[in-house]
Scaffold this active site. Structure first.
Site, PDB file in Angstrom:
ATOM      1  N   LYS A 122       0.859  -1.181   0.000  1.00  0.00           N
ATOM      2  CA  LYS A 122       0.000   0.000   0.000  1.00  0.00           C
ATOM      3  C   LYS A 122       0.891   1.225   0.000  1.00  0.00           C
ATOM      4  CE  LYS A 122      -4.463   0.915   0.214  1.00  0.00           C
ATOM      5  NZ  LYS A 122      -5.611   0.048  -0.154  1.00  0.00           N
ATOM      6  N   ASP A 162      -7.084   4.149  -4.449  1.00  0.00           N
ATOM      7  CA  ASP A 162      -7.748   4.028  -3.142  1.00  0.00           C
ATOM      8  C   ASP A 162      -8.351   5.422  -2.897  1.00  0.00           C
ATOM      9  OD1 ASP A 162      -7.898   2.051  -0.662  1.00  0.00           O
ATOM     10  OD2 ASP A 162      -7.477   4.002   0.213  1.00  0.00           O
TER      11      ASP A 162
HETATM   12  P1  NDP Z   1     -12.966   7.616  -2.855  1.00  0.00           P
HETATM   13  O1  NDP Z   1     -11.889   8.608  -2.694  1.00  0.00           O
HETATM   14  O2  NDP Z   1     -13.551   7.364  -4.202  1.00  0.00           O
HETATM   15  O3  NDP Z   1     -14.184   7.966  -1.887  1.00  0.00           O
HETATM   16  C1  NDP Z   1     -13.989   8.057  -0.505  1.00  0.00           C
HETATM   17  C2  NDP Z   1     -15.289   8.477   0.133  1.00  0.00           C
HETATM   18  O4  NDP Z   1     -15.178   8.370   1.551  1.00  0.00           O
HETATM   19  C3  NDP Z   1     -15.637   9.918  -0.142  1.00  0.00           C
HETATM   20  O5  NDP Z   1     -17.023  10.057  -0.103  1.00  0.00           O
HETATM   21  C4  NDP Z   1     -14.978  10.640   1.028  1.00  0.00           C
HETATM   22  O6  NDP Z   1     -15.544  11.904   1.317  1.00  0.00           O
HETATM   23  C5  NDP Z   1     -15.253   9.673   2.148  1.00  0.00           C
HETATM   24  N1  NDP Z   1     -14.195   9.802   3.147  1.00  0.00           N
HETATM   25  C6  NDP Z   1     -12.861   9.635   2.988  1.00  0.00           C
HETATM   26  N2  NDP Z   1     -12.186   9.868   4.100  1.00  0.00           N
HETATM   27  C7  NDP Z   1     -13.117  10.183   5.010  1.00  0.00           C
HETATM   28  C8  NDP Z   1     -13.039  10.524   6.365  1.00  0.00           C
HETATM   29  N3  NDP Z   1     -11.869  10.592   7.020  1.00  0.00           N
HETATM   30  N4  NDP Z   1     -14.203  10.770   7.008  1.00  0.00           N
HETATM   31  C9  NDP Z   1     -15.415  10.714   6.345  1.00  0.00           C
HETATM   32  N5  NDP Z   1     -15.530  10.395   5.048  1.00  0.00           N
HETATM   33  C10 NDP Z   1     -14.403  10.139   4.391  1.00  0.00           C
HETATM   34  O7  NDP Z   1     -12.403   6.262  -2.229  1.00  0.00           O
HETATM   35  P2  NDP Z   1     -12.918   4.771  -2.419  1.00  0.00           P
HETATM   36  O8  NDP Z   1     -14.387   4.733  -2.615  1.00  0.00           O
HETATM   37  O9  NDP Z   1     -12.031   4.120  -3.386  1.00  0.00           O
HETATM   38  O10 NDP Z   1     -12.555   4.151  -0.981  1.00  0.00           O
HETATM   39  C11 NDP Z   1     -13.496   4.046   0.095  1.00  0.00           C
HETATM   40  C12 NDP Z   1     -13.044   2.958   1.051  1.00  0.00           C
HETATM   41  O11 NDP Z   1     -12.985   1.708   0.349  1.00  0.00           O
HETATM   42  C13 NDP Z   1     -11.638   3.151   1.661  1.00  0.00           C
HETATM   43  O12 NDP Z   1     -11.648   2.590   2.946  1.00  0.00           O
HETATM   44  C14 NDP Z   1     -10.757   2.297   0.742  1.00  0.00           C
HETATM   45  O13 NDP Z   1      -9.578   1.893   1.390  1.00  0.00           O
HETATM   46  C15 NDP Z   1     -11.695   1.126   0.501  1.00  0.00           C
HETATM   47  N6  NDP Z   1     -11.418   0.285  -0.671  1.00  0.00           N
HETATM   48  C16 NDP Z   1     -11.316   0.818  -1.924  1.00  0.00           C
HETATM   49  C17 NDP Z   1     -11.104  -0.012  -3.000  1.00  0.00           C
HETATM   50  C18 NDP Z   1     -11.075   0.502  -4.399  1.00  0.00           C
HETATM   51  O14 NDP Z   1     -10.965  -0.314  -5.311  1.00  0.00           O
HETATM   52  N7  NDP Z   1     -11.181   1.786  -4.636  1.00  0.00           N
HETATM   53  C19 NDP Z   1     -10.926  -1.462  -2.838  1.00  0.00           C
HETATM   54  C20 NDP Z   1     -11.129  -1.918  -1.491  1.00  0.00           C
HETATM   55  C21 NDP Z   1     -11.342  -1.068  -0.459  1.00  0.00           C
HETATM   56  P3  NDP Z   1     -14.800  13.243   0.824  1.00  0.00           P
HETATM   57  O15 NDP Z   1     -15.169  13.385  -0.624  1.00  0.00           O
HETATM   58  O16 NDP Z   1     -15.345  14.317   1.687  1.00  0.00           O
HETATM   59  O17 NDP Z   1     -13.336  13.036   1.032  1.00  0.00           O
HETATM   60  O1  2IT Z   2      -7.931  -1.667  -0.639  1.00  0.00           O
HETATM   61  C1  2IT Z   2      -7.892  -2.164  -1.769  1.00  0.00           C
HETATM   62  O2  2IT Z   2      -8.032  -3.370  -1.950  1.00  0.00           O
HETATM   63  C2  2IT Z   2      -7.714  -1.263  -2.917  1.00  0.00           C
HETATM   64  N1  2IT Z   2      -7.645  -0.063  -2.741  1.00  0.00           N
HETATM   65  C3  2IT Z   2      -7.573  -1.827  -4.308  1.00  0.00           C
HETATM   66  C4  2IT Z   2      -6.166  -2.311  -4.532  1.00  0.00           C
HETATM   67  C5  2IT Z   2      -5.847  -2.733  -5.933  1.00  0.00           C
HETATM   68  O3  2IT Z   2      -4.653  -3.052  -6.134  1.00  0.00           O
HETATM   69  O4  2IT Z   2      -6.702  -2.757  -6.814  1.00  0.00           O
END
Ligand code: NDP
Ligand code: 2IT
Length: 449
Positions: A122, A162
């Site tokens: 990461k 992420d």
């Molecule tokens: P994005 O940046 O697309 O969206 C994040 C969302 O969460 C936004 O709505 C953001 O609001 C909100 N957010 C982020 N930080 C905070 C905080 N500290 N407090 C409140 N709200 C917050 O990210 P993803 O959708 O990709 O990721 C969301 C979660 O999923 C994370 O935990 C990530 O690690 C996990 N994840 C993502 C994967 C992926 O493929 N993208 C895979 C597996 C897990 P704002 O716009 O205000 O920042």
């Molecule tokens: O938390 C996660 O699994 C991710 N942000 C996706 C990682 C990836 O390599 O696609």
């Protein structure tokens, strides 16, 4: 306390998120160690909790006014026992070593559960893309890659997105990697479709999370049809979680960002979701603007003086935390139970505190830990790598079919491992045990490293 845990806390006292992630896994795998004395002799706990390599570097970049800024960046190369390091990059002001180590640690087990050949890593930076122009984001990404490129490669370490890192950032990062290495390779995943990306990668985490939830419900002869769902976040994971819930007949009533949340009692339908996607992905706006168009919804500003999140305090059947770590505490968990929620499926990484998890396990609800239920994203990243290696692209239905199969398989693996160790139906224990066993067996096979 486990002596390994004690040692970690003494050596790295400030890393509370990392401690939290490690403590959960070490607790779950105690029975595995008891059954396999060779693991202790080979110090697998000490080894698996220590990153193989940590890279920390400075990123200097210039804003549109000519002012120079300096951010701190990291890549944690946690474990390469079963494949090249693989895991996302996070750009968010909260990013620090503890958060990235917890994410890298979780990634090791998650990637093992996918059955694909991917180790865990990461990275990221405390850079905040919010409010920055495209040119500022580009200059930051280019500067970031000028250092990172020497540490990664398609068979070494393959970053992805992420929080704060989506298609735009991956594009700028890839461009600079290609320029510096003079190679067009699958060194990043989450690429755009026209230049090496995979169909269904943007959808994969959210869709996968809902497939996992559907599998859990099926064990009780239930489906998502007619279920009311609470979803947090409004980014990549949340949007495609909502899309799939709607498709399977469920009703989503909440979405949020860090400023607040909306409650739409009538449900967020496909048209409203399309509006949210435009609002968040193109306009880069805030969820508060949702009520400008849909006045039937209620917007509640985030209130840090509260010790609970009101989003989790609505009548519902299912909850899909899809924003960030520790967004559900014990009070939130108690509120969920009080409001009738009987399924919690984690789209985010570690969104529930240990106290919240204990409540879910106590109440014996269907609870899916992120490292199992959000593995669809990295799984399709693995499929993107496979397609890049073949220089071929699979159609969407083929990728989706494989994603569904992988999620079904992870679900069964968790159930089987939990049953084998006498904690049937505890998906958290099952995921930790199955992921851990696969990785440590590979470590033992490969000798002392
Ligand atoms: P994005 O940046 O697309 O969206 C994040 C969302 O969460 C936004 O709505 C953001 O609001 C909100 N957010 C982020 N930080 C905070 C905080 N500290 N407090 C409140 N709200 C917050 O990210 P993803 O959708 O990709 O990721 C969301 C979660 O999923 C994370 O935990 C990530 O690690 C996990 N994840 C993502 C994967 C992926 O493929 N993208 C895979 C597996 C897990 P704002 O716009 O205000 O920042
Ligand atoms: O938390 C996660 O699994 C991710 N942000 C996706 C990682 C990836 O390599 O696609």
């Amino acid at each position: 306390m486990n002596p390994v845990m004690e040692r970690i806390k003494v050596r790295d006292p400030g890393e509370k998120e990392f401690h939290q992630a490690v403590e959960e896994v070490l607790y779950s795998v105690q029975p595995v160690l008891d059954r396999n004395p060779q693991y202790r002799q080979h110090a697998v706990l000490e080894r698996i909790t220590e990153p193989e390599r940590v890279i920390m570097f400075r990123v200097s970049w210039m804003d549109d006014q000519g002012q120079v800024h300096v951010n701190r960046a990291f890549r944690i190369q946690m474990n390469s026992a079963i494949g090249p390091y693989k895991g996302g990059l996070r750009f968010h002001p909260s990013v620090n070593l503890s958060i990235l180590k917890f994410l890298a640690f979780e990634q090791v087990f998650k990637n093992a559960l996918t059955t694909l050949s991917m180790g865990g890593g990461k990275g990221g930076s405390d850079f905040d893309p919010k409010g920055k122009s495209d040119n500022e984001v580009m200059r930051f990404c280019q500067s970031f890659m000028i250092e990172l490129f020497r540490h990664i490669g398609p068979d070494t370490d393959v970053p992805a997105g992420d929080i704060g890192v989506g298609a735009r950032e991956i594009g700028y990062l890839f461009g600079m990697y290609k320029k510096l290495s003079n190679e067009f390779t699958g060194v990043l995943t989450g690429k755009s479709l026209g230049w090496g990306g995979s169909l269904i990668r943007p959808e994969a985490t959210g869709y996968g999370s809902v497939y996992f939830a559907a599998e859990m419900l099926a064990t009780q002869n239930q489906t998502l049809e007619g279920k009311t769902c609470l979803v947090s976040g409004s980014g990549n994971v949340a949007q495609y979680t909502v899309e799939k819930i709607i498709e399977l007949g469920g009703k989503v009533v909440t979405l949020s960002d860090s400023s607040g949340y909306i409650y739409d009692e009538e449900g967020i339908d496909s048209e409203k979701l399309a509006h949210v996607k435009r609002l968040k992905n193109i306009k880069r706006g805030r969820m508060s603007e949702y009520i400008d168009k849909y006045s039937e919804a209620v917007y509640t500003e985030a209130d840090t003086s509260l010790d609970y999140n009101p989003l989790w305090n609505h009548k519902a059947d299912c909850a899909f935390p899809s924003a960030t770590e520790n967004e559900i505490n014990a009070t939130d968990a108690a509120n969920l139970m009080k409001n009738g929620v009987h399924l919690v499926c984690e789209g985010a990484n570690m969104p529930s505190t240990p106290e919240a998890i204990n409540i879910f396990l106590d109440k014996k609800i269907l609870y899916a830990p992120g490292k199992a239920s959000n593995a669809g994203g990295v799984a399709v990243s693995g499929l993107e790598m496979a397609q890049n290696s073949m220089r071929l692209n699979w159609p969407a239905d083929e990728v989706d079919r494989r994603l569904k199969m992988i999620m079904k398989n992870i679900h069964q693996t968790c159930l089987d491992a939990s049953a084998e160790y006498g904690v049937s139906g505890n998906y958290m224990a099952g995921a930790n045990i199955a992921g851990f066993t696969k990785v440590v067996n590979a470590m033992l096979d490969q000798g002392l490293l």
